[in-house]
Design a protein around this motif. Structure first.
Motif, PDB file in Angstrom:
ATOM      1  N   LEU A  58       0.825  -1.211   0.000  1.00 10.31           N
ATOM      2  CA  LEU A  58       0.000   0.000   0.000  1.00 10.31           C
ATOM      3  C   LEU A  58       0.862   1.265   0.000  1.00 10.31           C
ATOM      4  N   LEU A  59       1.928   1.235   0.777  1.00 10.30           N
ATOM      5  CA  LEU A  59       2.800   2.414   0.835  1.00 10.30           C
ATOM      6  C   LEU A  59       3.498   2.645  -0.510  1.00 10.30           C
ATOM      7  N   GLY A  60       3.954   1.556  -1.130  1.00 10.58           N
ATOM      8  CA  GLY A  60       4.584   1.662  -2.449  1.00 10.58           C
ATOM      9  C   GLY A  60       3.617   2.278  -3.449  1.00 10.58           C
ATOM     10  N   PHE A  61       2.372   1.819  -3.369  1.00  5.59           N
ATOM     11  CA  PHE A  61       1.316   2.342  -4.233  1.00  5.59           C
ATOM     12  C   PHE A  61       1.139   3.849  -4.008  1.00  5.59           C
ATOM     13  N   ALA A  62       1.078   4.238  -2.750  1.00  8.90           N
ATOM     14  CA  ALA A  62       0.874   5.651  -2.421  1.00  8.90           C
ATOM     15  C   ALA A  62       2.055   6.510  -2.882  1.00  8.90           C
ATOM     16  N   SER A  63       3.258   5.935  -2.797  1.00 13.81           N
ATOM     17  CA  SER A  63       4.463   6.721  -3.098  1.00 13.81           C
ATOM     18  C   SER A  63       4.532   7.125  -4.569  1.00 13.81           C
ATOM     19  N   ALA A  64       3.715   6.474  -5.402  1.00 10.46           N
ATOM     20  CA  ALA A  64       3.723   6.827  -6.826  1.00 10.46           C
ATOM     21  C   ALA A  64       2.886   8.077  -7.092  1.00 10.46           C
ATOM     22  N   HIS A  65       2.080   8.466  -6.121  1.00  8.45           N
ATOM     23  CA  HIS A  65       1.196   9.618  -6.309  1.00  8.45           C
ATOM     24  C   HIS A  65       1.980  10.927  -6.177  1.00  8.45           C
ATOM     25  N   ALA A  66       1.700  11.857  -7.067  1.00  9.33           N
ATOM     26  CA  ALA A  66       2.438  13.123  -7.063  1.00  9.33           C
ATOM     27  C   ALA A  66       2.254  13.891  -5.759  1.00  9.33           C
ATOM     28  N   GLY A  67       1.130  13.654  -5.085  1.00 11.11           N
ATOM     29  CA  GLY A  67       0.862  14.392  -3.851  1.00 11.11           C
ATOM     30  C   GLY A  67       1.472  13.764  -2.613  1.00 11.11           C
ATOM     31  N   PHE A  68       2.122  12.616  -2.776  1.00 11.54           N
ATOM     32  CA  PHE A  68       2.709  11.956  -1.608  1.00 11.54           C
ATOM     33  C   PHE A  68       4.049  12.608  -1.273  1.00 11.54           C
ATOM     34  N   PRO A  69       4.321  12.848  -0.002  1.00  9.41           N
ATOM     35  CA  PRO A  69       5.513  13.640   0.337  1.00  9.41           C
ATOM     36  C   PRO A  69       6.839  12.935   0.063  1.00  9.41           C
ATOM     37  N   PHE A  70       6.848  11.605   0.034  1.00  8.62           N
ATOM     38  CA  PHE A  70       8.118  10.917  -0.193  1.00  8.62           C
ATOM     39  C   PHE A  70       8.046  10.100  -1.474  1.00  8.62           C
ATOM     40  N   GLN A  71       9.132  10.165  -2.250  1.00 14.36           N
ATOM     41  CA  GLN A  71       9.174   9.386  -3.471  1.00 14.36           C
ATOM     42  C   GLN A  71       9.583   7.951  -3.167  1.00 14.36           C
TER      43      GLN A  71
END
Ligand code: SF4
Ligand code: SF4
Lengths: 604, 174
Positions: free
Chosen positions: B128-141
Motif C-alpha cells: 500500500l505504501l509503495g502504491f501511495a508513493s507513486a502519487h504526485a501528492g505523496f511527500p516521499f518518493q
C-alpha cells in the motif's frame, strides 16, 4: 541491532527516557511491565548492551519490589531508575511514602506513566497527586525530547536535596516519536557504599517526625529552584489580560494551536515544568497579574487546585475543561477559543465505534475460557488484569478490579454467600501467571488461611503477554537474557496449602471441562477447599509454534454464527451465509472443533 | 542527504492491531528525518494491539504535539478499509486517501491480495505504501522510501519488504 545514538535519532518517548537514564550514570534500573511504561526498561537493557555499560537491569515481580530494590542502590550512593505505569505506583505507594521521609543519597528517579483516556488502564489517575501526597517533586514533560532532557535535571535535583524525584510522562509522551538529540554520556564511576545511620534508614516514629520536618524544608527550597520555575513562552507577554497555564503534553497542544492561529501575541502562555512543589509567590501573584486564567493539564486539576484565589481561574476543576478523559486538540481548541472569545469553525466529529480488541487466533486463553463457560455456565467469574481480561468477550469474566484481585474477590464472594446462607454458586477465579506472581500469591495464602472455597484457574502462558512478552519469574529468563532458576508453580501452590492441583494443556477442551466439574465437586465436598487448575500452553506470540493440523468447515455449516459469537476466533470468518477459516490467521489449535454445535468444523 | 525538499504534511495511518501500522509509522518518521525535517508522531500500544482499531499520526514540519486536530490531515493510509470511516473526521476536505480494498475505486489497491501472492499478508502495509508513493501528492518518493526501508528493515524481512514496496509502486505506475 545494537546501536548507540550518535547525535540525533527519532525516538519513542520511552526510548528517550531510557536514553536519558543511560546517559546519566544510572547503574540500576528496575520495573514491572505496564502500558504505557513497558518499553522503558527493555530499552534500558538494549542501550546498556549497545553502550557496553555495567548495570543491573531487572524485571521485578511487582512494582513494590522494583521500587525497593532500586531504593537500596540509592541508599548506597548510586543512581537508580524505577519505572512503572500509574496504577503500578499504587502497588509501590507504601514504599514511596516512606522513602520521601528517609530520602536517598544517590539520585533516585521514579517514572510513573499516566494514561489519560484511559487507553490501557483501570483508572486515569494523576501521578502528580501522588507526588503531592508523598511530598516529592514531580516533573511533567511535554514531549519525548523534554522527557529525555528532564532526566539530568531530575538526578541533579534528587542528589542536591537527597529526595526521590518523579518524572510523570503520559501515554502521548511515552508513545510519541520525535527527533531527540543525545546528551553527554556520564559514565558511572561510583562504588556502592552504605553508611549506617539508623536514625534515618531505620527511623522509629520519634525520628520520623524530624524527618518529616526536614522533608518540608527540602520542599520549600525545591519550590524555588531557578531551573524549574513556571515561565512564559514569550517574555513580555506577562502584560496581557489573559493567561493560559499548561503542563505536560497539553502544553504542546496549546502551543501548536496558538502558533497556528497567530495568537501568541494575544495571550500569555505559561508553562509549568514542575507542577509540585510550586512556589507560594507564583501561586499568589499569578492571579493578580491577569484578568482571566485558564489552566490546562492532565488528568486531574493539580496546578489549578494549588492556586490560592481561584475566582478568575478556570480549568478542569471549574468544569471549563472536561473533568474526565484525555485532553486532545479537539477537546482543547474549542475551550481556548471560548476563553479568548474567538469564533472558531466547528470541528468534525469522530464517528463512534471501531473494532474492539480480541484474543489472538489460537490463543490458549480463549480455549480455557470456552471450557470454563461450558463446564460451569452459572458460575461467578472473578477475572484479573492481562490479555485474558478479553475473556470478557466470551462472557467468562465478570469482574476486573486490579492486579491480583481475582483471588481475593473469589474468596470474598464465597464468604459473602456462605455467611448470608445464600445459595452457593460455583466461583471461578482466573489469573495469568505473571499477575499471579505479581500479587496473587499472598491473596491465595489468605484465601486458604481463611477457609474460602473456589476454583482458581491459573492461565499459564509463560510470559507477560499484554505488555510485549516480558519474561516472568517462572520463565527462567531475566530482563538481560541471562537464565535464572524458574519458579515452580506447583511447588509454590503446595506450600500455600493447596492440595488439589491439576495441570492441563489449555487446548485440551475435554480434559479441562471434566476437571473443572471434578474441581467443583471438590470445593463442595466435606474435606474440600480451593481447587487450582493450571491451564498451560505458551503464548503464540514469541513462542516457536508450528501449525500441525488443518481445520476446515464442512458443507453442513448452517451459518448460525454460534462459533463467531461465542468463541470469537479472528480466523473464523462469516461470508455468504457460511463460516470459513482464514488459513493465514488460523494457528491450527483445533479448539474450534469443540465449539460448533452441529460439528461442521473438522480436523482435515 | 536526499534531494527531497522540506515538507509540511500530516499523515494518518489506520488499521487493526497486527497489520503493520506501527512499522509504516516508523518508516515515515525515518523518511522525514532523512530529508532533515522535524517530525512528531503518535502510536497506539496496549490492549488495542490485539486486533482492535489502531491509528497513528505522523506530523512532519514544525509541530510540537503528536495528535492531528480534526480536519487537518493531508493523507490517510488505510491498511484496513473498515477503519476509514473512524478516521475521516481528521481529514482535510481535499485529503488523499489510500486504501487497501478489493473494491475498485480511486486510490485503492487490493494490497492484501498482492501481498499474499508475494508470499505473506504481513507486507500488505508496504504494498500500500509503495502504491501511495507513486502519487504526485505523496511527500516521499518511492526511491527515498526504498532507501529508508533498507536502513530500518530487519535483515530477515528485507528482501520481501522491498519486493512488496516495489510491487505496489509498479502497479500504480503501470
Ligand atoms: S461452523 Fe458451526 S457454529 Fe459456526 S456458523 Fe457454522 S454451524 Fe454455526
Ligand atoms: S483451529 Fe480454529 S480456533 Fe484454532 S486458530 Fe484455527 S480457526 Fe481459530
Amino acid at each position: 541491532m545494537l546501536q548507540k545514538i550518535k547525535k540525533e535519532a527519532i525516538l519513542m518517548g520511552n526510548e528517550a527516557i531510557a536514553l536519558g537514564i543511560i546517559e546519566n550514570g544510572c547503574n540500576m534500573a528496575s520495573s514491572y511491565p505496564g502500558t504505557p511504561a513497558s518499553e522503558i526498561l527493555s530499552s534500558i537493557a538494549h542501550y546498556r548492551d549497545a553502550y557496553g555499560l555495567k548495570m543491573h537491569v531487572e524485571w521485578s515481580v511487582n512494582e513494590k519490589a522494583a521500587f525497593e530494590v532500586a531504593l537500596a542502590n540509592s541508599y548506597s550512593g548510586c543512581r537508580s531508575a524505577v519505572s512503572m505505569k500509574q496504577v503500578g505506583l499504587n502497588v509501590a505507594l507504601d514504599s514511596l511514602m516512606s522513602s520521601a521521609y528517609t530520602g536517598v543519597v544517590g539520585g533516585f528517579l521514579l517514572v510513573s506513566a499516566d494514561d489519560p483516556g484511559p487507553h490501557s488502564s483501570q483508572t486515569e489517575q494523576d501521578s502528580r497527586f501522588i507526588a503531592m501526597l508523598a511530598k516529592i517533586p514531580v516533573l511533567d514533560p511535554c514531549s519525548p525530547r523534554e522527557a529525555h532532557d528532564f532526566i539530568a535535571t531530575a538526578y541533579e535535583l534528587s542528589e542536591k536535596y537527597e529526595i526521590p524525584v518523579l518524572l510523570r510522562p503520559t501515554t502521548r509522551v511515552c508513545h510519541a516519536r520525535q527527533n531527540v538529540a543525545s546528551g553527554k554520556l556520564l559514565k558511572n564511576k561510583r562504588k556502592a557504599m552504605f553508611s549506617k545511620d539508623p536514625a534515618r534508614w531505620a527511623a522509629t516514629p520519634k525520628f520520623r517526625l524530624t524527618l518529616h520536618k526536614d522533608l518540608n524544608k527540602k520542599l520549600s527550597l525545591i519550590a524555588s529552584e531557578k531551573k524549574l520555575q513556571p515561565f512564559f513562552y514569550k517574555s513580555g507577554t506577562s502584560n496581557q489580560n489573559n493567561c493560559i497555564i499548561a503542563s505536560g503534553v497539553a502544553y504542546s497542544y496549546v502551543l501548536d494551536f496558538l502558533t497556528e492561529h497567530h495568537l501568541l501575541d494575544k495571550v500569555a502562555l505559561c508553562k509549568v515544568p514542575m507542577p509540585y512543589p510550586l512556589p507560594d509567590s507564583f501561586l499568589k501573584s499569578i492571579t493578580t497579574k491577569f484578568h482571566k486564567i485558564l489552566v490546562i493539564e492532565e488528568t486531574y486539576p493539580v496546578i489549578e487546585l494549588q492556586i490560592h484565589d481561584r475566582r478568575n481561574v478556570t480549568g478542569r476543576l471549574s468544569g471549563h475543561v472536561p473533568n474526565a478523559g484525555e485532553i486532545t486538540p479537539d477537546i482543547i481548541y474549542p475551550v481556548v477559543n471560548k476563553f479568548l472569545n474567538i469564533h472558531g469553525k466547528p470541528l468534525k466529529q469522530a464517528k463512534a465505534g471501531g473494532q474492539r480488541p480480541s484474543l489472538c487466533a489460537g490463543c490458549p486463553h480463549r480455549a480455557t475460557y470456552f471450557s470454563i463457560k461450558k463446564a460451569l455456565p452459572k458460575a461467578i467469574y472473578a477475572g484479573d488484569i492481562g490479555c485474558y481480561t478479553l475473556g470478557i468477550n466470551l462472557g467468562a469474566v465478570d469482574t476486573c478490579l486490579c492486579m491480583g484481585a481475582s483471588i481475593n474477590q473469589a474468596a470474598g464472594f464465597f464468604h459473602s454467600f456462605k455467611s448470608t446462607g445464600s445459595e452457593a454458586k460455583p466461583i471461578v477465579a482466573s489469573i495469568g501467571d505473571s499477575t499471579f506472581i505479581h500479587s496473587g500469591i499472598t491473596a491465595l495464602i489468605n484465601a486458604v488461611y481463611n477457609g474460602a472455597r473456589f476454583i482458581l484457574v491459573i492461565l499459564d502462558n509463560s510470559t507477560t503477554a499484554m505488555t510485549g512478552n516480558q519474561p516472568t519469574a517462572a520463565t527462567g529468563v531475566r530482563a538481560d537474557g541471562t537464565s535464572s532458576s524458574g519458579l515452580q508453580l506447583d511447588k509454590l501452590l503446595e506450600g500455600c496449602g493447596v492440595t488439589y492441583i491439576k495441570t492441563i494443556d489449555s487446548y485440551d477442551v475435554q480434559g479441562i471441562t471434566s476437571t473443572l466439574k471434578d474441581a467443583d465437586t471438590y470445593t463442595r465436598s466435606q474435606n474440600g477447599g480451593i481447587a487450582v487448575i493450571i491451564s498451560k500452553h505458551p503464548c503464540l506470540i514469541g513462542s516457536k509454534h508450528k501449525k500441525t493440523i488443518t481445520v476446515t468447515v464442512g458443507e453442513n455449516c448452517t451459518g448460525c454464527r454460534y462459533c463467531i459469537t461465542n468463541f470469537e476466533c479472528p480466523a473464523l470468518v462469516h461470508e455468504n451465509k457460511k463460516v470459513f477459516i482464514n488459513p493465514v490467521l488460523c494457528s491450527g489449535c483445533g479448539v474450534c472443533v469443540h465449539v460448533c454445535p452441529v460439528h461442521a468444523i473438522k480436523v482435515q | 542527504m536526499s534531494t527531497q525538499k522540506q515538507i509540511d504534511t500530516q499523515i494518518v495511518i489506520c488499521g487493526r492491531g497486527g497489520q503493520g501500522v506501527l512499522f509504516l509509522t516508523r518508516l515515515l518518521d525515518e523518511s522525514a528525518i532523512m530529508i532533515g525535517s522535524k517530525v512528531i508522531s503518535s502510536e497506539t500500544h496496549g490492549m488495542a494491539m490485539r486486533g482492535g482499531s489502531v491509528a497513528s499520526s505522523v506530523r512532519i514540519g514544525n509541530y510540537e504535539s503528536p495528535l492531528i486536530p480534526s480536519g487537518e490531515a493531508d493523507i490517510l493510509i488505510a491498511v484496513n478499509e473498515h477503519e476509514v470511516p473512524f478516521n475521516m473526521h481528521l481529514m482535510k476536505k481535499d485529503a488523499l486517501v489510500f486504501v487497501n480494498s478489493s473494491i475498485r475505486r480511486h486510490n485503492a489497491i487490493h494490497a492484501e491480495k498482492i501481498a499474499r501472492l508475494l508470499g505473506s499478508p504481513m507486507v500488505t502495509n508496504l504494498v500500500l505504501l509503495g502504491f501511495a508513493s507513486a502519487h504526485a501528492g505523496f511527500p516521499f518518493q518511492y526511491a527515498h522510501i526504498n532507501k529508508v526501508l533498507q536502513k530500518i528493515s530487519p535483515s530477515k524481512a528485507l528482501e520481501l519488504n522491498l519486493r512488496a514496496l516495489t510491487e505496489g509502486y509498479n502497479l500504480a505506475t503501470a
